[in-house]
Design a protein around this motif. Structure first.
Motif, PDB file in Angstrom:
ATOM      1  N   GLY A 134     -36.784  35.108  40.371  1.00 27.62           N
ATOM      2  CA  GLY A 134     -36.528  35.110  41.762  1.00 27.62           C
ATOM      3  C   GLY A 134     -35.793  36.420  42.157  1.00 27.62           C
ATOM      4  N   VAL A 135     -35.844  37.397  41.249  1.00 23.07           N
ATOM      5  CA  VAL A 135     -35.524  38.539  41.802  1.00 23.07           C
ATOM      6  C   VAL A 135     -36.367  39.332  42.902  1.00 23.07           C
ATOM      7  CG1 VAL A 135     -35.011  41.012  41.339  1.00 23.07           C
ATOM      8  CG2 VAL A 135     -34.224  39.221  39.859  1.00 23.07           C
ATOM      9  N   LEU A 184     -30.730  51.299  35.300  1.00 25.21           N
ATOM     10  CA  LEU A 184     -31.940  50.294  35.415  1.00 25.21           C
ATOM     11  C   LEU A 184     -31.204  48.910  35.257  1.00 25.21           C
ATOM     12  CD1 LEU A 184     -34.955  49.640  35.868  1.00 25.21           C
ATOM     13  CD2 LEU A 184     -35.044  49.689  33.308  1.00 25.21           C
ATOM     14  N   LEU A 185     -30.493  48.636  34.153  1.00 28.01           N
ATOM     15  CA  LEU A 185     -29.901  47.269  34.066  1.00 28.01           C
ATOM     16  C   LEU A 185     -29.168  47.013  34.971  1.00 28.01           C
ATOM     17  CD1 LEU A 185     -29.580  47.130  30.182  1.00 28.01           C
ATOM     18  CD2 LEU A 185     -31.268  45.997  31.521  1.00 28.01           C
ATOM     19  N   PHE A 187     -32.147  38.007  31.493  1.00 26.04           N
ATOM     20  CA  PHE A 187     -31.426  39.279  31.893  1.00 26.04           C
ATOM     21  C   PHE A 187     -30.682  39.841  30.579  1.00 26.04           C
ATOM     22  CE2 PHE A 187     -27.871  42.027  32.681  1.00 26.04           C
ATOM     23  CZ  PHE A 187     -28.576  43.329  33.593  1.00 26.04           C
ATOM     24  N   GLN A 238     -37.010  28.870  42.706  1.00 24.53           N
ATOM     25  CA  GLN A 238     -35.422  29.392  41.859  1.00 24.53           C
ATOM     26  C   GLN A 238     -35.073  28.846  40.576  1.00 24.53           C
ATOM     27  OE1 GLN A 238     -34.114  31.489  44.458  1.00 24.53           O
ATOM     28  NE2 GLN A 238     -32.748  32.272  43.245  1.00 24.53           N
ATOM     29  N   LEU A 250     -35.643  46.510  45.808  1.00 28.04           N
ATOM     30  CA  LEU A 250     -34.540  46.226  45.358  1.00 28.04           C
ATOM     31  C   LEU A 250     -33.531  47.149  45.647  1.00 28.04           C
ATOM     32  CD1 LEU A 250     -34.137  43.286  43.809  1.00 28.04           C
ATOM     33  CD2 LEU A 250     -34.214  44.629  41.687  1.00 28.04           C
ATOM     34  N   LEU A 306     -29.971  47.026  48.216  1.00 29.84           N
ATOM     35  CA  LEU A 306     -28.640  47.184  47.548  1.00 29.84           C
ATOM     36  C   LEU A 306     -27.860  48.465  48.090  1.00 29.84           C
ATOM     37  CD1 LEU A 306     -29.516  46.410  43.689  1.00 29.84           C
ATOM     38  CD2 LEU A 306     -28.284  44.886  45.131  1.00 29.84           C
ATOM     39  N   ARG A 308     -27.683  39.024  43.517  1.00 26.17           N
ATOM     40  CA  ARG A 308     -28.085  38.707  44.708  1.00 26.17           C
ATOM     41  C   ARG A 308     -29.143  37.642  45.102  1.00 26.17           C
ATOM     42  NH1 ARG A 308     -28.926  41.820  49.895  1.00 26.17           N
ATOM     43  NH2 ARG A 308     -27.222  43.139  49.162  1.00 26.17           N
ATOM     44  N   ALA A 309     -30.286  37.390  44.038  1.00 25.99           N
ATOM     45  CA  ALA A 309     -31.070  36.289  44.189  1.00 25.99           C
ATOM     46  C   ALA A 309     -30.427  35.003  44.027  1.00 25.99           C
ATOM     47  CB  ALA A 309     -32.321  36.791  43.168  1.00 25.99           C
ATOM     48  N   GLN A 310     -29.515  35.186  42.887  1.00 26.90           N
ATOM     49  CA  GLN A 310     -28.830  33.904  42.675  1.00 26.90           C
ATOM     50  C   GLN A 310     -27.865  33.331  43.569  1.00 26.90           C
ATOM     51  OE1 GLN A 310     -28.676  32.782  38.765  1.00 26.90           O
ATOM     52  NE2 GLN A 310     -30.909  33.027  38.734  1.00 26.90           N
ATOM     53  N   PHE A 316     -39.735  38.294  33.408  1.00 24.31           N
ATOM     54  CA  PHE A 316     -38.437  38.133  33.947  1.00 24.31           C
ATOM     55  C   PHE A 316     -38.508  38.233  35.395  1.00 24.31           C
ATOM     56  CE2 PHE A 316     -34.760  40.573  35.743  1.00 24.31           C
ATOM     57  CZ  PHE A 316     -34.018  39.792  35.851  1.00 24.31           C
ATOM     58  N   ILE A 328     -34.214  51.020  21.427  1.00 25.52           N
ATOM     59  CA  ILE A 328     -33.798  52.357  21.757  1.00 25.52           C
ATOM     60  C   ILE A 328     -32.837  53.131  20.911  1.00 25.52           C
ATOM     61  CG2 ILE A 328     -32.895  54.120  23.284  1.00 25.52           C
ATOM     62  CD1 ILE A 328     -33.792  52.376  25.743  1.00 25.52           C
ATOM     63  N   LEU A 355     -30.924  53.775  31.031  1.00 24.26           N
ATOM     64  CA  LEU A 355     -31.072  52.179  30.709  1.00 24.26           C
ATOM     65  C   LEU A 355     -30.193  51.638  31.354  1.00 24.26           C
ATOM     66  CD1 LEU A 355     -32.430  50.298  29.076  1.00 24.26           C
ATOM     67  CD2 LEU A 355     -30.713  50.493  27.257  1.00 24.26           C
ATOM     68  N   ILE A 361     -29.120  47.958  38.140  1.00 22.28           N
ATOM     69  CA  ILE A 361     -29.930  47.590  39.391  1.00 22.28           C
ATOM     70  C   ILE A 361     -30.392  46.193  39.286  1.00 22.28           C
ATOM     71  CG2 ILE A 361     -31.989  48.179  40.739  1.00 22.28           C
ATOM     72  CD1 ILE A 361     -31.418  50.955  40.044  1.00 22.28           C
ATOM     73  N   VAL A 362     -31.247  45.886  38.240  1.00 21.91           N
ATOM     74  CA  VAL A 362     -31.778  44.491  37.928  1.00 21.91           C
ATOM     75  C   VAL A 362     -30.502  43.568  37.995  1.00 21.91           C
ATOM     76  CG1 VAL A 362     -32.855  43.018  36.347  1.00 21.91           C
ATOM     77  CG2 VAL A 362     -33.494  45.346  36.909  1.00 21.91           C
ATOM     78  N   ALA A 363     -29.392  43.942  37.457  1.00 23.50           N
ATOM     79  CA  ALA A 363     -28.151  42.841  37.633  1.00 23.50           C
ATOM     80  C   ALA A 363     -27.857  42.773  38.974  1.00 23.50           C
ATOM     81  CB  ALA A 363     -27.136  43.426  36.682  1.00 23.50           C
ATOM     82  N   LEU A 364     -27.512  43.573  39.628  1.00 21.45           N
ATOM     83  CA  LEU A 364     -27.133  43.554  40.957  1.00 21.45           C
ATOM     84  C   LEU A 364     -28.170  42.691  41.728  1.00 21.45           C
ATOM     85  CD1 LEU A 364     -25.551  46.900  41.852  1.00 21.45           C
ATOM     86  CD2 LEU A 364     -24.390  44.678  41.709  1.00 21.45           C
ATOM     87  N   GLY A 365     -29.584  43.113  41.637  1.00 19.79           N
ATOM     88  CA  GLY A 365     -30.432  42.143  42.275  1.00 19.79           C
ATOM     89  C   GLY A 365     -30.542  40.870  41.744  1.00 19.79           C
ATOM     90  N   LEU A 366     -30.400  40.513  40.477  1.00 13.39           N
ATOM     91  CA  LEU A 366     -30.574  39.211  40.153  1.00 13.39           C
ATOM     92  C   LEU A 366     -29.258  38.440  40.707  1.00 13.39           C
ATOM     93  CD1 LEU A 366     -31.590  37.122  37.970  1.00 13.39           C
ATOM     94  CD2 LEU A 366     -29.962  38.155  36.403  1.00 13.39           C
ATOM     95  N   VAL A 387     -30.912  58.859  28.270  1.00 11.02           N
ATOM     96  CA  VAL A 387     -31.668  57.825  27.799  1.00 11.02           C
ATOM     97  C   VAL A 387     -30.711  56.507  28.010  1.00 11.02           C
ATOM     98  CG1 VAL A 387     -32.616  56.444  26.020  1.00 11.02           C
ATOM     99  CG2 VAL A 387     -33.370  58.730  26.364  1.00 11.02           C
ATOM    100  N   TRP A 388     -29.790  56.442  27.459  1.00 11.42           N
ATOM    101  CA  TRP A 388     -28.685  55.663  27.730  1.00 11.42           C
ATOM    102  C   TRP A 388     -28.290  55.436  29.153  1.00 11.42           C
ATOM    103  CZ3 TRP A 388     -28.962  52.020  24.231  1.00 11.42           C
ATOM    104  CH2 TRP A 388     -29.336  52.539  22.913  1.00 11.42           C
TER     105      TRP A 388
END
Lengths: 699, 160, 192
Positions: A314-315, C28-29, A332, A324, A391, A395, C38-40, A309, A343, C25, C31-36, C21-22
């Motif tokens: 592009g992340v 993490l998700l 995602f 891109q 990253l 942010l 931004r990238a998009q 991913f 989990i 998770l 952060i990745v969502a925000l990064g994604l 744990v939750w």
């Protein structure tokens, strides 16, 4: 049309994988073997189908059908046929298809095994694998269709899967051509190896999930997937090593590993997978760490998907990134679902995954294995954090930061050294029990040998004071750890073959051969360890004693570095033309002579190619390689017309060849360990006196 | 590369015009490529992310190296040059985030996780050492000296 | 990570660990969502209001006798923001054209051209400005703040902003003709 045919088969394959999912669920819900069998057959069918799609695309690539957008992007008429074939994984759409192809191959292989003893796993394995396959196929079907064609419309040329109203097919005369950096033999095998490694980890993961769902949480799933894991790990290791070699040969920065986020993204599953390979042994032999093994295999799979991913969405920006792409959000969601489901299952089954036995000594092999896992996880955390931190930082603060080699090197260096140390100690401690005395006895002789070698090394540095630099203390520590580990491992081979030779009255070497044959995993493992020792020596050499210099010299002038002298003889600057006479690439190629102690060693030809189609330069070093060191010359700059001279950068890379040689031993060891037995899943029953009968039924 | 000529020309031009007052103060010998690379090694150009400046082949990076040479000629120290680049292009030019503000986290988090890991492993040790089934006596006591050979031989028997 | 072992045989994972744990998770998700996201995002889009930023000009360049431009002071004028760099070959194709068009509009006082120099070295940047005899206000993008705000994807990129500070048009890559630039500027001038 062939493109329509390809896309059609792609859609059908996607539907078949959906059917496999549905049939597996139905089979489970209705307790119907018919449905389960049906899902198995559907999964079996995916491989011929994906093969058909891939062959169609390869045919289009080889026949220069530039009407197809993907073919246009990654090939050009000037490229040789073998490169056109390998261009299949040179772009986003094709490499996703290639990924699906490999995955379905593995899935087919797994469906063909004997399922008699573990029927209950089947639907769940099919389900997990098919969901993964369906996802990757969906990316191709909905976002990245490799069969998209160019269409001439009123508003211009546009790529589309289906013919827009009133449009005519449009075929460019020539293609864009593959990124020149990817036109290297190393690049041809590096991605498939990595993909193979990534993809084959899906199988152990599928079995782990099946074990969780069915509640059959003994070590059956581990026994079944043991060799899968080893093969996956082998491919991943090969992929990483080949990538390093490619970087050393082509990228022209005198190194093999740059701690680039994408490199790390491929390295992280390897770390988790390596930890897993070690800790499963504790479950097999002693029934310990069941939770942890589940966590590790889930983590490995998660990192495979997450790494893919990161590379493709592009992340992260990196030299490796694909263009891109719109697949980010879909990816995602897939990641989110995978993580949550795994989990949840793990938490649900947690109580039934309890350990069966106990640890006996702090110096026991188990304890050392735990430490090994701790160190691998430590390195993994550092890598993960280093990749994800820019990253987060962007942010939170809005400012970008770079997390480069110094961070990773300083943070992971001590952990790697500790790992090598453990590698030396671990095989010595008997399963379950050992004391300082037994340990000391086993370690005394090799340590003495290592000590003697170290004395020689120190004397060598006294004789050659120019080699001394600020890293010397660390290097000495590192070398001592590595060398003693190497000797300890060799001694282990020696002792075992001696014991067998005595018992069976054989020649020692024959005994060694038989031993390795009988217990492939252990002696394969030790061989891998020896490989790592050699690699570590190479790494210490290049990382701590690499020297470099750069300068501009005229013809027949010389530059010197580390006892070598280099004379610039000649520079050729010419264009290479393709078949039609069009200039394809500009080549500047220098001829230099290398001398050491006044003796000529040979000529080197550092060059820089400039590819007109891709507007990209490529620096190819001239390397003189020996076991002792590499003399690595880069052509940095030159004056095209006059004979003013050229700028060279020279690296002296001590011991670096041991890295490649060690990799070879490493891979060999993995082969020994992973080579199939008569019945790979029938392992000797764990030597435990009190095993509950339930755990034995599977064996 | 072939683009060097104009750059050299402009650099020379600018040396004469713009920087002549500064230049006059501390005109040292032209720094060697090695001195430039020693500084460049520690910097990362935003144009080609994740490639150290000393080996980056792009035009932008070549210009950066020329600038480093210029600053070295003017007698700037390594730290001053790095600071100049940070001011101009932000902290991202450094090979690792500076120890300040939010970037502290990158150095703090891994040790915390490692410490947590050590704690968990320690607890695992203790938990595993507690007998799960008190009746099981795992390993009978052996004389340590023949333990190893016994193990190998036993295995051989098993695997005949 | 969760714990590796459990002390008593049938106990599940303690609640706090589950929550941890939750939560982990989720973070993490997130952060990745925000990064994604931004990238998009791509560059700022037409229709967005450009908030204030400050640009320190190169020595020798001024705007209304000041060496610094505040974007907010330019309200009521049509603003053309051009990102460039001296190492960028395509930028050279449009440099002369931009300057020519600027000289046409400068007397009117209704249009402002601003050049922002992206990740560049000062000596070469000055050489570039001299070479193309560029007179409109130009300054370096200090710490890449402005380009990060516009989320530019490369150089050259040119942003056309109307009198109300609203982004109206983006040119990615070089202009092929002066007319192209004039068309956009005129369209904005004729807006009201």
């Amino acid at each position: 049309m062939l493109a329509d045919f390809g896309y059609g088969v792609l859609v059908v394959t996607f539907l078949v994988s959906l059917f496999a999912i549905l049939a597996a669920i139905l089979g489970q819900a209705k307790k119907s073997q018919k449905w389960v069998e049906s899902s198995r057959l559907a999964m079996l069918l995916t491989f011929p189908l994906t093969t058909l799609i891939s062959l169609t695309l390869i045919y289009l690539l080889v026949t220069n059908d530039y009407n197809i957008a993907f073919v246009y992007e990654v090939t050009s008429r000037a490229m040789p046929t073998y490169l056109k074939v390998t261009a299949l994984w040179g772009g986003q759409a094709g490499s996703l298809l290639f990924w699906s192809w490999l995955l379905s191959a593995f899935m087919t292989a797994v469906t063909l095994r004997k399922w008699d003893r573990d029927r209950e796993f089947l639907p769940w394995v099919v389900l997990v694998a098919s969901v993964t396959l369906a996802f990757f196929l969906a990316l191709n079907v909905f976002y990245e269709n490799p069969f998209t064609r160019f269409w001439q419309t009123f508003s211009g040329v546009q790529p589309a899967t289906f013919r827009p109203a009133g449009a005519m097919p449009f075929t460019p005369a020539d293609g864009n051509g593959l990124n020149p950096l990817l036109r290297h033999p190393g690049m041809i095998i590096h991605p498939p190896m990595l993909y193979l490694g990534f993809v084959s980890f899906v199988i152990p993961f599928a079995f782990a999930i099946a074990a969780l769902v069915t509640g059959r949480t003994d070590d059956r799933w581990i026994r079944i997937t043991r060799r899968w894991t080893l093969w996956a790990w082998l491919f991943l290791s090969l992929g990483l090593v080949l990538g390093g070699r490619w970087a050393y040969d082509v990228l022209g920065w005198g190194g093999y590993w740059g701690w680039d986020p994408v490199e790390i993204a491929a390295f992280m599953p390897w770390l988790a997978g390596t930890a897993f390979l070690h800790s499963v042994m504790m479950q097999e032999k002693r029934g310990l760490l069941k939770h942890w093994n589940m966590i590790l295999i889930i983590l490995t799979y998660a990192l495979v998907i997450f790494g893919t991913f990161l590379t493709r969405s592009g992340v992260l920006s990196s030299v490796h990134s694909f263009a891109q792409s719109a697949i980010g959000p879909a990816f995602f969601i897939f990641i989110g679902v995978t993580f949550v489901v795994s989990i949840a299952l793990l938490l649900w089954r947690w109580p039934s995954l309890k350990s069966e036995s106990q640890m006996t000594s702090m110096l026991s092999r188990e304890a050392l294995f735990l430490l090994n896992n701790l160190l691998f996880m430590g390195i993994l955390v550092i890598c993960f954090w280093g990749v994800i931190f820019p990253l987060i930082s962007e942010l939170v603060t809005g400012a970008k930061v770079t997390v480069g080699p110094p961070f990773y090197e300083r943070a992971t260096g001590p952990l790697f050294a500790a790992l090598v140390f453990l590698m030396g100690v671990a095989p010595l401690s008997a399963w379950g029990h050992s004391t300082l005395k037994t340990l000391g006895k086993a370690i005394f002789k090799p340590l003495l040998a290592a000590f003697l070698v170290m004395v020689a090394v120190v004397i060598y540095f006294f004789v050659n004071p120019r080699l001394v630099n600020e890293y010397l203390p660390y290097a000495l520590i590192g070398l001592f750890v590595t060398i003693s580990t190497g000797f300890v491992t060799l001694y282990e081979f020696w002792r075992a073959s001696q014991a067998r030779a005595r018992a069976q009255n054989e020649n020692v070497f024959l005994a060694l051969w038989w031993l390795a044959g009988r217990n492939r995993r252990r002696y394969g493992g030790y061989t891998i360890h020896l490989g790592v020792v050699l690699m570590a020596m190479g790494i210490i050499g290049i990382e701590m004693f690499q020297t470099e210099t750069q300068g501009t010299i005229a013809k027949d002038e010389t530059m010197s570095l580390a006892g070598y002298t280099m004379t610039f003889k000649e520079l050729q600057d010419f264009d290479l033309n393709d078949a039609s006479g069009q200039p394809m690439q500009n080549v500047a190629r220098a001829v230099v002579e290398v001398y050491k102690d006044g003796k000529m060693l040979g000529e080197l030809y550092p060059r820089r190619d400039y590819f007109y189609d891709a507007q990209q330069p490529m620096t190819i070093p001239g390397v003189r390689s020996t076991l002792q060191d590499d003399f690595y010359v880069l052509l940095v700059d030159w004056q095209p017309i006059s004979s003013v001279g050229a700028t060279f950068k020279i690296y002296h890379n001590p011991l670096v060849n041991w890295l490649w040689f060690g990799s070879f031993i490493f891979i060999l060891g993995t082969f020994i360990a992973a080579w199939p037995d008569q019945d790979p899943e029938l392992a000797p029953v764990r030597a435990r006196k009190n095993s509950p009968a339930a755990y034995l039924t599977g064996d | 590369m072939k683009k060097t000529l104009p750059i050299l020309f402009f650099s020379a031009l600018l040396l004469l015009f713009v920087f002549s007052p500064v230049f006059a103060q501390s005109a040292g010998p032209t720094p060697s490529d090695d001195e430039v690379n020693a500084v460049a090694k520690q910097l990362f150009c935003p144009v080609c992310e994740n490639t150290p400046l000393d080996v980056c082949p792009t035009q932008a990076c070549a210009q950066w190296r020329d600038l480093i040479r210029l600053k070295l000629t003017e007698g700037w120290t390594e730290d001053q040059i790095k600071q100049y680049f940070v001011d101009q292009y932000g902290a991202r030019v450094l090979s690792a985030p500076p120890l300040e503000g939010f970037s502290w986290f990158i150095y703090i988090i891994p040790p915390i996780f490692l410490a947590a890991g050590v704690y968990i492993v320690f607890r695992a040790f203790r938990a595993m050492r507690k007998p799960v089934n008190a009746a099981v006596q795992e390993t009978p006591v052996q004389t340590p000296s023949d333990d190893y050979l016994r193990r190998v031989e036993e295995e051989l028997k098993q695997r005949k | 990570m969760t714990e590796m072992t459990q002390d008593s045989p049938k106990r599940g994972v303690p609640l706090w660990a589950q929550i941890l744990v939750w939560l982990g998770l989720l973070v993490l998700l997130g952060i990745v969502a925000l990064g994604l996201n931004r990238a998009q995002q791509g560059t700022v889009q037409p229709g967005e209001i450009i908030p204030d930023f400050k640009l320190t000009l190169f020595d020798g360049y001024t705007y209304q006798e000041k060496t610094e431009i505040s974007f907010s002071e330019l309200r009521g004028k049509v603003v053309v923001i051009n990102f460039w760099a001296s190492w960028c070959k395509p930028c050279e194709q449009e440099a002369a054209g931009l300057e020519a068009v600027w000289r046409e509009y400068q007397p009117g006082g209704e249009v402002v051209f601003i050049g922002i120099d992206y990740v560049d070295t000062e000596p070469e940047a000055r050489g570039y400005l001299t070479k193309f005899d560029i007179t409109f206000p130009n300054g370096p993008d200090l710490a890449t703040k402005i380009s990060q705000f516009f989320r530019i994807k490369g150089v050259p990129e040119t942003y056309f902003i109307d009198r109300n500070g609203v982004l109206q048009y983006i040119q990615v890559g070089p202009f092929t003709s002066e007319t192209q630039i004039r068309q956009q500027v005129d369209a904005l001038l004729n807006q009201q």
